[in-house]
Structure formats: structure tokens, C-alpha cells
Scaffold this motif. Structure first.
Motif, mmCIF file in Angstrom:
data_model
loop_
_atom_site.group_PDB
_atom_site.id
_atom_site.type_symbol
_atom_site.label_atom_id
_atom_site.label_comp_id
_atom_site.label_asym_id
_atom_site.label_seq_id
_atom_site.Cartn_x
_atom_site.Cartn_y
_atom_site.Cartn_z
ATOM 1 N N GLU A 109 -7.785 94.277 60.894
ATOM 2 C CA GLU A 109 -8.701 95.274 60.345
ATOM 3 C C GLU A 109 -9.752 94.629 59.443
ATOM 4 O OE1 GLU A 109 -8.886 98.807 60.801
ATOM 5 O OE2 GLU A 109 -7.867 97.999 62.563
ATOM 6 N N ILE A 110 -9.357 93.617 58.698
ATOM 7 C CA ILE A 110 -10.329 92.911 57.848
ATOM 8 C C ILE A 110 -11.338 92.171 58.708
ATOM 9 C CG2 ILE A 110 -10.588 91.042 56.162
ATOM 10 C CD1 ILE A 110 -7.919 91.876 54.963
ATOM 11 N N ASN A 111 -10.880 91.527 59.761
ATOM 12 C CA ASN A 111 -11.787 90.797 60.657
ATOM 13 C C ASN A 111 -12.749 91.739 61.368
ATOM 14 O OD1 ASN A 111 -10.578 88.367 59.972
ATOM 15 N ND2 ASN A 111 -9.112 88.444 61.662
ATOM 16 N N ARG A 112 -12.327 92.964 61.619
ATOM 17 C CA ARG A 112 -13.215 93.953 62.251
ATOM 18 C C ARG A 112 -14.223 94.516 61.257
ATOM 19 N NH1 ARG A 112 -8.187 96.370 64.668
ATOM 20 N NH2 ARG A 112 -8.025 95.547 66.795
ATOM 21 N N GLY A 113 -14.064 94.200 59.977
ATOM 22 C CA GLY A 113 -14.969 94.725 58.958
ATOM 23 C C GLY A 113 -14.645 96.135 58.538
ATOM 24 N N HIS A 114 -13.380 96.558 58.693
ATOM 25 C CA HIS A 114 -12.989 97.926 58.369
ATOM 26 C C HIS A 114 -12.486 98.082 56.946
ATOM 27 C CE1 HIS A 114 -12.368 99.092 62.887
ATOM 28 N NE2 HIS A 114 -13.629 98.867 62.561
ATOM 29 N N ASN A 115 -11.869 97.048 56.378
ATOM 30 C CA ASN A 115 -11.455 97.147 54.977
ATOM 31 C C ASN A 115 -11.472 95.766 54.344
ATOM 32 O OD1 ASN A 115 -8.616 95.956 54.586
ATOM 33 N ND2 ASN A 115 -8.260 97.294 56.352
ATOM 34 N N LEU A 116 -11.455 95.754 53.018
ATOM 35 C CA LEU A 116 -11.519 94.507 52.267
ATOM 36 C C LEU A 116 -10.772 94.686 50.954
ATOM 37 C CD1 LEU A 116 -12.786 91.623 52.190
ATOM 38 C CD2 LEU A 116 -14.680 92.634 50.896
ATOM 39 N N PRO A 117 -9.765 93.851 50.660
ATOM 40 C CA PRO A 117 -9.041 93.977 49.394
ATOM 41 C C PRO A 117 -9.871 93.481 48.220
ATOM 42 C CG PRO A 117 -8.221 92.092 50.625
ATOM 43 C CD PRO A 117 -9.213 92.778 51.512
ATOM 44 N N PHE A 118 -9.682 94.118 47.072
ATOM 45 C CA PHE A 118 -10.437 93.763 45.873
ATOM 46 C C PHE A 118 -9.520 93.944 44.673
ATOM 47 C CE2 PHE A 118 -13.825 93.683 42.776
ATOM 48 C CZ PHE A 118 -14.810 92.916 43.374
ATOM 49 N N LYS A 119 -9.540 92.972 43.760
ATOM 50 C CA LYS A 119 -8.641 92.985 42.604
ATOM 51 C C LYS A 119 -9.105 93.992 41.554
ATOM 52 C CE LYS A 119 -5.245 91.053 40.096
ATOM 53 N NZ LYS A 119 -5.289 91.910 38.903
ATOM 54 N N ILE A 120 -8.130 94.746 41.026
ATOM 55 C CA ILE A 120 -8.385 95.675 39.927
ATOM 56 C C ILE A 120 -7.282 95.473 38.897
ATOM 57 C CG2 ILE A 120 -7.063 97.566 40.974
ATOM 58 C CD1 ILE A 120 -9.056 99.526 39.755
ATOM 59 N N PRO A 121 -7.587 95.521 37.592
ATOM 60 C CA PRO A 121 -6.526 95.376 36.590
ATOM 61 C C PRO A 121 -5.485 96.472 36.723
ATOM 62 C CG PRO A 121 -8.697 95.128 35.582
ATOM 63 C CD PRO A 121 -8.928 95.609 36.979
ATOM 64 N N GLY A 122 -4.226 96.118 36.544
ATOM 65 C CA GLY A 122 -3.159 97.096 36.663
ATOM 66 C C GLY A 122 -3.289 98.255 35.694
ATOM 67 N N LEU A 123 -3.862 98.008 34.499
ATOM 68 C CA LEU A 123 -4.044 99.071 33.513
ATOM 69 C C LEU A 123 -4.987 100.163 34.007
ATOM 70 C CD1 LEU A 123 -4.330 97.060 30.169
ATOM 71 C CD2 LEU A 123 -2.509 98.653 30.788
ATOM 72 N N LEU A 124 -5.884 99.804 34.924
ATOM 73 C CA LEU A 124 -6.914 100.739 35.374
ATOM 74 C C LEU A 124 -6.696 101.223 36.805
ATOM 75 C CD1 LEU A 124 -10.099 98.985 33.920
ATOM 76 C CD2 LEU A 124 -8.798 100.876 32.938
ATOM 77 N N ASN A 125 -5.636 100.794 37.449
ATOM 78 C CA ASN A 125 -5.405 101.186 38.838
ATOM 79 C C ASN A 125 -5.035 102.670 38.903
ATOM 80 O OD1 ASN A 125 -4.733 101.448 41.520
ATOM 81 N ND2 ASN A 125 -3.420 99.657 41.585
#
Length: 421
Positions: free
Chosen positions: A385-401
């Protein structure tokens, strides 16, 4: 005297009656399906509407001048959204030519048990009246004289209660009858009321409802007590609408938290369609299975949420996080199909915020090691799915998730902070 029918003739008659009965039952059973097929054919051939391939209950009509009509169906109840008044007037006129209809328009609407309020600032949805009528008044009748004990969170945060919930034996016999009389019904029927509200508007009760629903078939006393706390939470936090602002925000929304006086943790949340995902590790004391929470946003506003216990026991926290991200990736495929059908620009991948860096590293690398080979299939499918350009993970602080409060019983300050993001 009239001759009695032979046993053979009687058997034939009984078989004919049985066949007729089964045919009648089949017609009743398929009535909903028959209605939908007729409705779909009427809207597609008679009014040139398109049916969403991913969501058959959604119909859309696009006009050459750019106007649009959206129709969401629930059996014979329609919720319509349109760009111009004439669009709805034409649609109502068409329906009147097929079957008599009644329509409700204005700034305050009621669709099923959801209240919709439209203002110049945006649109809000809530189930305040439904919660009061079906839950609050049932647990705490208006003629009740004793003081209602408030609850600031829907689930107790102490480990003692979690152990009691997991270790207590199922209630049976007179104990079960006494609990059902005390709380006004069977556990299954009561949790059904909470489940409906949680799935439609009250995402803040997601973790509590997910945990209690696991005891539907064999409830115990702590589970019944938990339902009472959940009812007290809704009684003291009854009105909690979700607001969708008008306009088309661009860029990012900033979310932040003051960890100590003058010191803030902040993060940018894109206003494009995005998601947030989180998981605990072995939250269920009895089964040691983890809980997944997925939340999807548009313009920084929550539009869909999933809270559920994972089907497998995770070996470690990264394992649980990967499985949670896999759930978000699966839903994202369905979600993007709906948005693309509605002619939304989905050229960019859907950003999915994750607070576990090792999980992100494994997903991006797609490298299967001895520690993660048991989740090779989820990692492989996420990589596709990432290679198809459908989603991309991104880091967020746990306090703000924002997904954090769907995986564990947070204390009051943390709980409400995530609810207001």
C-alpha cells in the motif's frame, strides 16, 4: 359423512403447506434486499445517479455545472447533502413521482436518532436527546431522589478493577436475575444501547464499550457495575457534539499540550484526509490480547473510528502497533475509494500518524527479521500500500496521539485532552 383424505394425500397437502410457508418466510427475509434493488434501479435508471462501489448505501449525482447531490440511505430514510437548493427540489419532485415522500429541511434536522444543527460556523451532530431517553432516564429515572454520583471518565483507571473484571466468575441463576433487575435489563440489551451510541457519535466511550462488550455472553458483577459507571459518565457528559467547520481549510491544524508551566509539546496534523493509530500491549489481563484504536480525520475533524481487541496475542509492543497500523491500512483502502468516488483529490498518500518509531521503521524498511517474521503478511501488505502511494506512516508524540484514549483507560486530564483534539 365426508370421506377422510388418505394418509398419502394428507402428506402431500402438508408438504405443499410447508413449501408455501417457507416461500413466504423467504419473501419476508429478503424484503430488505428487494427494497434496495428496487431503490438502486430507480435512482440509477430514473435519475441518473451513481452508486458508490465501496459503499452501496451512498448515491451521488454530478451536474455539468459542478453542483452535486449526495444521498445516504438507511432503508427508506434518506439523508441528503447538496450544493444548491434546486438540486434537492428536483430530487424530491422525482421521488414524489415514484412514491409519496415527506421531507424535512432547515437549520435543525433529525435523521434517525441523530440531531443535526447547521449554522454559519459549521455543522454539528449529536445524540443528546437519544442518550437521555434511552440510557440516562433508564438508569436514573426523573423521579429518582438520591443524588447522582458523577463520573469524569467512562472506565475506571485502577488495576484493581481490571483484575476483578477478568477474574470474577460469570453470573448465573439468581445472581444474574438480581443483577438484571438491579440494572433494568439483560447485559446484552444494555450493552447494545451503549454500542449504538459509541459507533455513531460518542467515540469517547469507545474503549469502555469495547471492553464491556466482551462480556455479552457471560457477564459478571464487575461488568454490570462498569455499565453503571458508563451510564453515569453519559449522564454527567450528556451533550458532546461533533462539529464540522464550514469552508475548506488548507495546510495543517496545530495540536499541543502543556507538559509543565511554559513548556509545550505540539504537532501539526494535516487537514487532508489522514488517520491516527495506536495500540496498547496485552491490555486484557485474562487473554493478554491488545486493543487497537484507529481514528480517521478530514480537515482536522474526526469522521470515523475503530476500537477493537486484536485477534492474536502480540509478542511485544511493536508487534501490537504493526497489527494496529495494518487495520488502519485496510480501512484506508475502503475510505479512499469512497473519497475518490466523491471526486475528492486523493493524489497524495493518506498520512497515518503512529507514535511507535520501531513500528514505523519496520513498515518503511519492509525487512522481516526473527523478531517480526510472525507478522510478515501484515508488513508485506502495508508495504504494498505504501508503494502504491496509498498511505504513509508519520511519527506523532504519544502525548498528542488522538487514538491513545481508545486503547487504555486514561485518567481524567489525559482523557479529555484527547477528546478535544
Amino acid at each position: 359423512s365426508t370421506p377422510k383424505p388418505s394418509s398419502a394425500a394428507s402428506d402431500v397437502y402438508k408438504r405443499q403447506m410447508l413449501v408455501s410457508h417457507l416461500r413466504y418466510e423467504s419473501i419476508l427475509r429478503d424484503a430488505g434486499r428487494g427494497w434496495y434493488i428496487q431503490l438502486k434501479d430507480t435512482l440509477e435508471t430514473g435519475y441518473d445517479m451513481k452508486t458508490c462501489p465501496a459503499e452501496p448505501a451512498l448515491f451521488v449525482k454530478f451536474y455539468p455545472n459542478g453542483d452535486m447531490l449526495l444521498v445516504s440511505t438507511s432503508t427508506d430514510d434518506f439523508l441528503c447533502a447538496f450544493t444548491k437548493e434546486y438540486v434537492f427540489a428536483d430530487f424530491k419532485h422525482f421521488l414524489d413521482s415514484v412514491v409519496p415522500v415527506t421531507a424535512q429541511t432547515g437549520t435543525v434536522l433529525k435523521y434517525l436518532n441523530v440531531r443535526i444543527i447547521q449554522t454559519s460556523y459549521g455543522i454539528t451532530i449529536n445524540q443528546t436527546q437519544h442518550i437521555k431517553n434511552t440510557i440516562v432516564d433508564r438508569f436514573f429515572p426523573p423521579n429518582r431522589t438520591e443524588r447522582l454520583k458523577s463520573a469524569d471518565t467512562p472506565y475506571r483507571t485502577d488495576g484493581e478493577y481490571e483484575r476483578a473484571l477478568s477474574e470474577a466468575l460469570p453470573a448465573t441463576g439468581q445472581e444474574l436475575k438480581a443483577l438484571e433487575e438491579q440494572y433494568g435489563g439483560s447485559f446484552h440489551s444494555i450493552i447494545g444501547m451503549f454500542l449504538h451510541v459509541e459507533q455513531v457519535t460518542r467515540f469517547d466511550t469507545g474503549f469502555a464499550v469495547t471492553r464491556y462488550a466482551q462480556y455479552s455472553s457471560c457477564p459478571n458483577a464487575p461488568a454490570f457495575h462498569g455499565l453503571n459507571r458508563l451510564a453515569r459518565f453519559l449522564a454527567t457528559h450528556m451533550h458532546s457534539p461533533i462539529m464540522y467547520p464550514r469552508g475548506k481549510p488548507t495546510g495543517y491544524s496545530i495540536i499541543k499540550f502543556e507538559v509543565e508551566p511554559g513548556k509545550f509539546v505540539e504537532h501539526k496534523l494535516t487537514n487532508k484526509p489522514c488517520g491516527c493509530v495506536d495500540s496498547d500491549h496485552a491490555r486484557d489481563v485474562r487473554t493478554r490480547k491488545s486493543v487497537t484504536c484507529v481514528k480517521m480525520f478530514i480537515n482536522g475533524v474526526l469522521v470515523h473510528w475503530i476500537m477493537q481487541k486484536q485477534t492474536c496475542i502480540a509478542a511485544h509492543s511493536t508487534d501490537a502497533e504493526v497489527r494496529a497500523y495494518f487495520k488502519a491500512s485496510q480501512f484506508n483502502v475502503y475510505w479512499r475509494m469512497i473519497l475518490e468516488f466523491m471526486r475528492q483529490n486523493m493524489n497524495d498518500p493518506t498520512i497515518i500518524y503512529e507514535d511507535n518509531q520501531p513500528c514505523i521503521d519496520i513498515i518503511i524498511a519492509g525487512h522481516i527479521t526473527k523478531l517480526v517474521k510472525h507478522i510478515a503478511i501484515p508488513i508485506g501488505m502495508i508495504g504494498e500500500e505504501i508503494n502504491r502511494g496509498h498511505n504513509l506512516p508519520f511519527k506523532i508524540p504519544g502525548l498528542l496521539n488522538p487514538s491513545d484514549n481508545g486503547t487504555k483507560p486514561n485518567p481524567s486530564t489525559t482523557f479529555h485532552r484527547h477528546c478535544l483534539l
